[in-house]
Design a protein around this motif. Sequence first.
Motif, PDB file in Angstrom:
ATOM      1  N   PHE A  21      -6.876  11.128   0.114  1.00  0.00           N
ATOM      2  CA  PHE A  21      -7.629   9.865   0.039  1.00  0.00           C
ATOM      3  C   PHE A  21      -8.580   9.713   1.230  1.00  0.00           C
ATOM      4  CE2 PHE A  21      -3.560   9.052  -2.109  1.00  0.00           C
ATOM      5  CZ  PHE A  21      -4.004   8.600  -3.339  1.00  0.00           C
TER       6      PHE A  21
ATOM      7  N   HIS B 250      -4.056   7.426   3.889  1.00  0.00           N
ATOM      8  CA  HIS B 250      -2.867   6.864   3.224  1.00  0.00           C
ATOM      9  C   HIS B 250      -1.589   7.617   3.564  1.00  0.00           C
ATOM     10  CE1 HIS B 250      -4.857   3.700   1.249  1.00  0.00           C
ATOM     11  NE2 HIS B 250      -5.380   4.359   0.246  1.00  0.00           N
TER      12      HIS B 250
ATOM     13  N   PHE C  45      -3.128  14.533  -4.110  1.00  0.00           N
ATOM     14  CA  PHE C  45      -4.203  13.582  -3.780  1.00  0.00           C
ATOM     15  C   PHE C  45      -4.548  13.649  -2.285  1.00  0.00           C
ATOM     16  CE2 PHE C  45      -3.026  11.194  -7.665  1.00  0.00           C
ATOM     17  CZ  PHE C  45      -4.283  10.863  -8.142  1.00  0.00           C
TER      18      PHE C  45
ATOM     19  N   LEU D  62       2.178   7.480   5.205  1.00  0.00           N
ATOM     20  CA  LEU D  62       3.180   6.408   5.321  1.00  0.00           C
ATOM     21  C   LEU D  62       3.435   6.160   6.817  1.00  0.00           C
ATOM     22  CD1 LEU D  62       5.533   7.639   2.463  1.00  0.00           C
ATOM     23  CD2 LEU D  62       3.909   5.745   2.379  1.00  0.00           C
TER      24      LEU D  62
ATOM     25  N   GLN E 148       0.829  -1.204   0.000  1.00  0.00           N
ATOM     26  CA  GLN E 148       0.000   0.000   0.000  1.00  0.00           C
ATOM     27  C   GLN E 148       0.872   1.268   0.000  1.00  0.00           C
ATOM     28  OE1 GLN E 148      -2.795   1.083   3.299  1.00  0.00           O
ATOM     29  NE2 GLN E 148      -4.290   0.353   1.808  1.00  0.00           N
ATOM     30  N   ASP E 149       1.968   1.203   0.739  1.00  0.00           N
ATOM     31  CA  ASP E 149       2.881   2.359   0.775  1.00  0.00           C
ATOM     32  C   ASP E 149       3.437   2.646  -0.617  1.00  0.00           C
ATOM     33  OD1 ASP E 149       2.417   2.220   3.431  1.00  0.00           O
ATOM     34  OD2 ASP E 149       4.521   2.099   4.046  1.00  0.00           O
TER      35      ASP E 149
ATOM     36  N   ARG F 216       2.594  14.011 -11.991  1.00  0.00           N
ATOM     37  CA  ARG F 216       1.737  13.768 -10.820  1.00  0.00           C
ATOM     38  C   ARG F 216       2.352  14.429  -9.590  1.00  0.00           C
ATOM     39  NH1 ARG F 216       0.929   8.367 -12.099  1.00  0.00           N
ATOM     40  NH2 ARG F 216       2.600   7.757 -10.713  1.00  0.00           N
ATOM     41  N   ASN F 217       3.650  14.269  -9.469  1.00  0.00           N
ATOM     42  CA  ASN F 217       4.379  14.798  -8.314  1.00  0.00           C
ATOM     43  C   ASN F 217       4.258  16.331  -8.239  1.00  0.00           C
ATOM     44  OD1 ASN F 217       7.683  15.619  -7.588  1.00  0.00           O
ATOM     45  ND2 ASN F 217       6.377  14.627  -6.091  1.00  0.00           N
TER      46      ASN F 217
ATOM     47  N   LEU G  44      -3.143   7.997 -12.454  1.00  0.00           N
ATOM     48  CA  LEU G  44      -2.803   6.745 -11.764  1.00  0.00           C
ATOM     49  C   LEU G  44      -3.332   5.526 -12.497  1.00  0.00           C
ATOM     50  CD1 LEU G  44      -3.441   7.419  -7.941  1.00  0.00           C
ATOM     51  CD2 LEU G  44      -1.256   6.954  -9.039  1.00  0.00           C
TER      52      LEU G  44
ATOM     53  N   LEU H  81      -3.153   0.741  -3.769  1.00  0.00           N
ATOM     54  CA  LEU H  81      -3.923   1.582  -2.843  1.00  0.00           C
ATOM     55  C   LEU H  81      -5.126   0.831  -2.283  1.00  0.00           C
ATOM     56  CD1 LEU H  81      -3.817   4.974  -4.764  1.00  0.00           C
ATOM     57  CD2 LEU H  81      -2.825   4.509  -2.528  1.00  0.00           C
TER      58      LEU H  81
ATOM     59  N   LEU I 254      10.681  13.633  -3.193  1.00  0.00           N
ATOM     60  CA  LEU I 254      10.622  12.921  -4.476  1.00  0.00           C
ATOM     61  C   LEU I 254      10.956  13.868  -5.636  1.00  0.00           C
ATOM     62  CD1 LEU I 254       7.421  10.761  -3.864  1.00  0.00           C
ATOM     63  CD2 LEU I 254       9.740   9.892  -4.190  1.00  0.00           C
TER      64      LEU I 254
ATOM     65  N   VAL J  64       0.909   4.528  -2.440  1.00  0.00           N
ATOM     66  CA  VAL J  64       0.867   5.921  -1.975  1.00  0.00           C
ATOM     67  C   VAL J  64       2.033   6.708  -2.574  1.00  0.00           C
ATOM     68  CG1 VAL J  64       1.023   7.418   0.055  1.00  0.00           C
ATOM     69  CG2 VAL J  64      -0.309   5.308   0.175  1.00  0.00           C
ATOM     70  N   LEU J  65       3.217   6.091  -2.517  1.00  0.00           N
ATOM     71  CA  LEU J  65       4.409   6.778  -3.051  1.00  0.00           C
ATOM     72  C   LEU J  65       4.234   7.081  -4.533  1.00  0.00           C
ATOM     73  CD1 LEU J  65       7.196   4.808  -1.179  1.00  0.00           C
ATOM     74  CD2 LEU J  65       6.827   7.274  -1.049  1.00  0.00           C
ATOM     75  N   LYS J  66       3.636   6.140  -5.250  1.00  0.00           N
ATOM     76  CA  LYS J  66       3.426   6.384  -6.681  1.00  0.00           C
ATOM     77  C   LYS J  66       2.395   7.491  -6.880  1.00  0.00           C
ATOM     78  CE  LYS J  66       5.169   2.290  -8.821  1.00  0.00           C
ATOM     79  NZ  LYS J  66       4.990   1.294  -9.868  1.00  0.00           N
ATOM     80  N   ALA J  67       1.372   7.523  -6.046  1.00  0.00           N
ATOM     81  CA  ALA J  67       0.382   8.597  -6.140  1.00  0.00           C
ATOM     82  C   ALA J  67       1.024   9.951  -5.854  1.00  0.00           C
ATOM     83  CB  ALA J  67      -0.752   8.333  -5.148  1.00  0.00           C
ATOM     84  N   LEU J  68       2.048   9.940  -4.992  1.00  0.00           N
ATOM     85  CA  LEU J  68       2.741  11.188  -4.672  1.00  0.00           C
ATOM     86  C   LEU J  68       3.755  11.570  -5.743  1.00  0.00           C
ATOM     87  CD1 LEU J  68       3.448  10.759  -0.849  1.00  0.00           C
ATOM     88  CD2 LEU J  68       1.554  11.940  -1.941  1.00  0.00           C
TER      89      LEU J  68
ATOM     90  N   PRO K 126       6.528  14.478  -0.901  1.00  0.00           N
ATOM     91  CA  PRO K 126       6.464  14.892  -2.318  1.00  0.00           C
ATOM     92  C   PRO K 126       7.634  15.782  -2.717  1.00  0.00           C
ATOM     93  CG  PRO K 126       4.335  15.166  -1.244  1.00  0.00           C
ATOM     94  CD  PRO K 126       5.318  14.865  -0.153  1.00  0.00           C
TER      95      PRO K 126
END
Lengths: 423, 223
Positions: B92, B96, B90, B98, A309-310, B84-85, B57, A420, B113, A313-317, B110
């Motif tokens: 949720f 979500h 987002f 970490l 899941q993390d 996206r970054n 996504l 997710l 990254l 989340v990281l990919k969504a970020l 973010p």
Amino acid sequence: MPVELFLAWRYLIPRRGFVMFISLFTMLGVLLGVATPIGVLSVMEGFSNLLQEKVVRFHSHVTVANGDIIYDAGPALERLRSDPDVIGVTPFAHGPVLVQFQGRISTPFVRGIPDDGANSAIPIRPMMIAGEADLAGDTVLVGEAWARRNAALVGDKIMVYAPRHLEAMKQNYEAMQSGDSDAPQSAILPNEYTIVGIFRSGLEDYDTSVILTSLINAQRLYKLDEGLHGISVRLRDADPVVVQQVTERLNGQLERPLFARSWMDQNRELFNAIATERVAMSIVVAIILLVAAFCVCNTLITVTVLRTQDIGVLKALGAQDIHILTVFALQGLIVGVIGSVAGSVSAMVALRQLNPLRAWIRDHFDVDVFSAKVYSLAEIPYLLQPETVLLTVAGTLMACVLAAMVPAYYAARIDPVEALRYE
Amino acid sequence: MSEGLAAAGIHKTYQIGSARIRVLAGVDVAPVLGAVTVVQGASGSGKSTLLHVLGGLDRPSMGEVTWNGQSVYGWPRATLASWRNLHIGFVFQSFHLLPELTALENVEMPAMLARRPAIGASRKLLDAVGLGDRVHHLPTQLSGGEQQRVAIARSLRNDPSILLADEPTGNLDPATGRDVINILLQMQKERKKTLIVVTHDDTVAGLGEFRLRLADGRLSPVS
């Protein structure tokens, strides 16, 4: 700190939870995977090195011979003594004899070396454990194991039969067969020598089966007159590669039929056996590293599944596939680095404590894990070489990173939406 | 060329075993820049899927999502992730965050990254959502409302022009939900963001400047 390293560290050593224990056990696995090969290979290296040292001490680095008797050794000796790579030259005579001592018969080899300072290639004095290394007159030095087996002491006398006695026997026999009653018959009496010293070369084989005497005595026993069986040569540089190079060079310079052989050539079977053993051990070591790699792979698969899941989340970020791949590959590297450092230090500590540990086991359990009788060595030898540590660590790091790449690649390809939703 | 984010003719179908499930069936949407657009719909109507598709996504089965006229799904994966970054934030339903990172580290992620970390900016954002005194707390040490406020701060960290909120109050009690949505709207207004919220909560839906309903895979305006 780069985000990949930051996340790799946090995922590997989280602030809480069971993952921390999984990571610690993985590092323990890598630690053992590094410490075991370093320890085993260092002991093998030490054993081999000590064996080489003892062989060289007795035989020197190079032996010059012609396969028969060298009658005119003068020019060869001159040439060898003037060679810049040579620091010692010892002419010798060597061959089997029959020894009678207190009714017992043994068949050692006698080795005759000069007693007048012309022996500069075979250092005897450091090997002496009783008596004196003085070979003047009818004297001999015997090995510790031979003396122990025969209960011989310094001052005892031994009788030696050699080829010249066999020749006299043959002449007597031929005279008897010819029926010539006037033919002269000689009495065959052995040579008597006094044991003036006992040496310990460190190799059971030599200490049992070699008797040292003066070159003149050996020449007399073998009826060589001024002849020699060979010349021992000690070189300035004992490195096997250098020894081999010098041996080849000498072979180009010596007049035929003289030829030079290095100590490696003369003991090829022994060192081939050690080399074979080392190959077998290397295979075992590779398997140990493979097990450590599987351990890392297994852990990272677990971590990847736990972090699915993390990853979403990281990919969504905005994390790219390469970020995720690097995070998990770095975890393998971190495990490898920590495990390797800890493993190397553990191996060094264990090697230092090897002999105290052996003594402790012997004292408490009456078990000698390294019998001096079997190995002819009082202590377990080891030689910790930097290249052994470096190669093991490099192999481990490579194995850890490669093992991590499988789960890392899987993690990088995870679909963020699926991740997710993952519970 | 349309400005900002737009979607045209979006279809999305899933293959589950032998069944083919159609979730989106020709969605067209072009959120008004700087405004709040609410997408309403029953559970399972495809609201979250629409948001994922808009946010780069989830690749649509058919149709195009464009950013300043360029089809975002035509870009390489790394470019899409980078977009996206920098341009999408987002929020949720399940927050979500970490779990191994503190509130501050979550907000900073973010920016890390994007290779432009500045912990001070993350701290300011947490102050702005009223969590200045909880920066070093782990998500498990925060309430649901606090976690969602951290998520809002995180969504704003790279100053994206688009915020996509998927049922932001869905896991919160009504009072906390109200607080959270107020903070989200306040942030959107102050920073002039384009906010798309999907929800099945009529109260939240009533706060949108533009309201759309998703039913049978299609969007229609709510009068």
